[in-house]
Design a protein around this motif. Structure first.
Motif, short mmCIF file in Angstrom:
data_model
loop_
_atom_site.label_atom_id
_atom_site.label_comp_id
_atom_site.label_asym_id
_atom_site.label_seq_id
_atom_site.Cartn_x
_atom_site.Cartn_y
_atom_site.Cartn_z
N GLY A 107 27.60 17.56 54.62
CA GLY A 107 27.23 17.24 53.24
C GLY A 107 28.08 17.97 52.22
N ASP A 108 28.43 19.24 52.54
CA ASP A 108 29.27 20.01 51.62
C ASP A 108 30.69 19.48 51.60
N THR A 141 25.86 11.12 45.67
CA THR A 141 24.57 10.42 45.66
C THR A 141 23.76 10.72 44.40
N GLY A 142 24.21 11.71 43.63
CA GLY A 142 23.54 12.00 42.37
C GLY A 142 24.28 11.44 41.17
N GLN A 200 30.78 16.46 49.64
CA GLN A 200 30.16 16.66 48.32
C GLN A 200 29.14 15.56 48.02
N LEU A 201 28.25 15.37 49.00
CA LEU A 201 27.29 14.27 48.91
C LEU A 201 26.31 14.42 47.76
N GLU A 202 26.01 15.66 47.38
CA GLU A 202 25.09 15.83 46.25
C GLU A 202 25.69 15.24 44.98
N LYS A 203 27.00 15.43 44.79
CA LYS A 203 27.68 14.86 43.63
C LYS A 203 27.68 13.34 43.71
#
Length: 330
Positions: free
Chosen positions: A9-10, A18-19, A13-16
């Motif tokens: 995930g890091d 998917t967000g 950069q999945l948080e970026k």
């Protein structure tokens, strides 16, 4: 030095990623439109693929812009390989329209008016791609509208791309240095070609002269007569080992145009289905504008035109023995 553990995930950069979806219709005081999420993700996927295509095209330009380039070197194989990857990605872009078309016109109307004046026409990456492949500003459809919807910083990046050497310009330079064609061969080929024309095709004899001989008549053309002669020679004698890779390069450029045309055509049909004759959210004429761009934005059309000058392989002039030897791998 010990490698640091990488977490999936890091790394991506999945948080970026998917967000990064913020639908207008989901904001406070509005009625959420379910299909807006699909609309955003599809277009974000397009822009990611445009970034990858530009990455490949930039690497091709860097290789072909070198002072020398062996036609059967690993570098030339890399150029062909990466351009073929571009064609495969373009096929994916066409296929993604199938997903978009699961949205009905009424589904789109749930949020369409909230997008103004945002439009896919504001995709600066796609305009950069067209410029780097070889589409010049003065050859564009709707020039007055071309940058009118863009931010100044995006216009500057596009102008910079237009001022750089394009794939088409580098292809012209590469073709011009081909040493194989003699005046005797060319005069012989021209005679054979003219004699092969049907009565209704006789105008092609004059077009032949314009494309391959008359430098004064080529002000609006991107490929010089010398480059066109070399390209036609490659197409005619592609069976010789030294010409196999050069032919693959030319054929792949034609396929890039073909897939861009397929993408534009599917886009036109989708727009007609979704909004009929209404204007686009960015203020364009919608399907009408897209149709004009599709008809005009064929970047490698001069290579495609060379197919008009092919003859039956059984009538091909026999090449000199010395030339045949140089076209082998010896």
């Amino acid at each position: 030095m010990e490698n640091k553990a990488v977490y999936y995930g890091d790394y991506l950069q999945l948080e970026k990623i998917t967000g990064a979806q913020d639908p207008e219709s989901f904001k406070e005081g509005k009625i959420p439109a379910h299909d807006e999420m699909l609309f955003i993700i599809i277009h974000q996927a397009y822009e990611l693929w445009f970034k990858q295509i530009l990455f490949e095209v930039n690497s091709v330009i860097a290789i072909m812009d070198k002072p020398t380039l062996n036609d059967n070197s690993p570098e030339m194989q890399t150029v062909v390989h990466r351009l073929k990857r571009v064609t495969t990605i373009l096929k994916v872009l066409v296929q993604q329209i199938d997903i978009m078309e699961t949205m009905t016109p009424m589904d789109f109307l749930d949020f369409r008016d909230m997008l103004r004046p945002a439009s896919g026409f504001q995709s600066y990456q796609f305009k950069i791609l067209e410029a780097k492949l070889g589409l010049k500003f003065d050859q564009r459809h709707g020039q007055n509208y071309y940058t009118s919807q863009l931010k100044e910083k995006d216009i500057a990046v596009i102008k910079d791309a237009e001022n750089g050497r394009s794939v088409l310009e580098l292809i012209n330079a590469w073709l011009e240095r081909m040493p194989f064609i003699t005046t005797e061969f060319w005069n012989n080929y021209q005679q054979v070609y003219v004699n092969s024309l049907a009565e209704a095709e006789k105008n092609n004899a004059e077009f032949f002269t314009t494309v391959f001989t008359d430098t004064s008549a080529n002000a609006e053309r991107n490929l010089t007569p010398k480059a066109c002669r070399a390209a036609l020679f490659i197409m005619l004698y592609r069976g010789y080992p030294m010409l196999e890779l050069p032919f693959q390069l030319l054929d792949t450029l034609l396929e890039i145009d073909n897939q861009l045309g397929n993408w534009r055509n599917r886009h036109i049909n989708m727009v007609r289905r979704m909004i009929g004759t209404r204007i686009g959210t960015g203020g364009s004429t919608g399907a009408g504008y897209l149709k004009g761009a599709m008809d005009k934005h064929y970047i490698f059309k001069e290579l495609a035109q060379l197919n008009s000058f092919l003859i039956d392989r059984r009538q091909l002039p026999v090449l000199p023995k010395e030339l045949v030897g140089s076209l082998g791998y010896s």
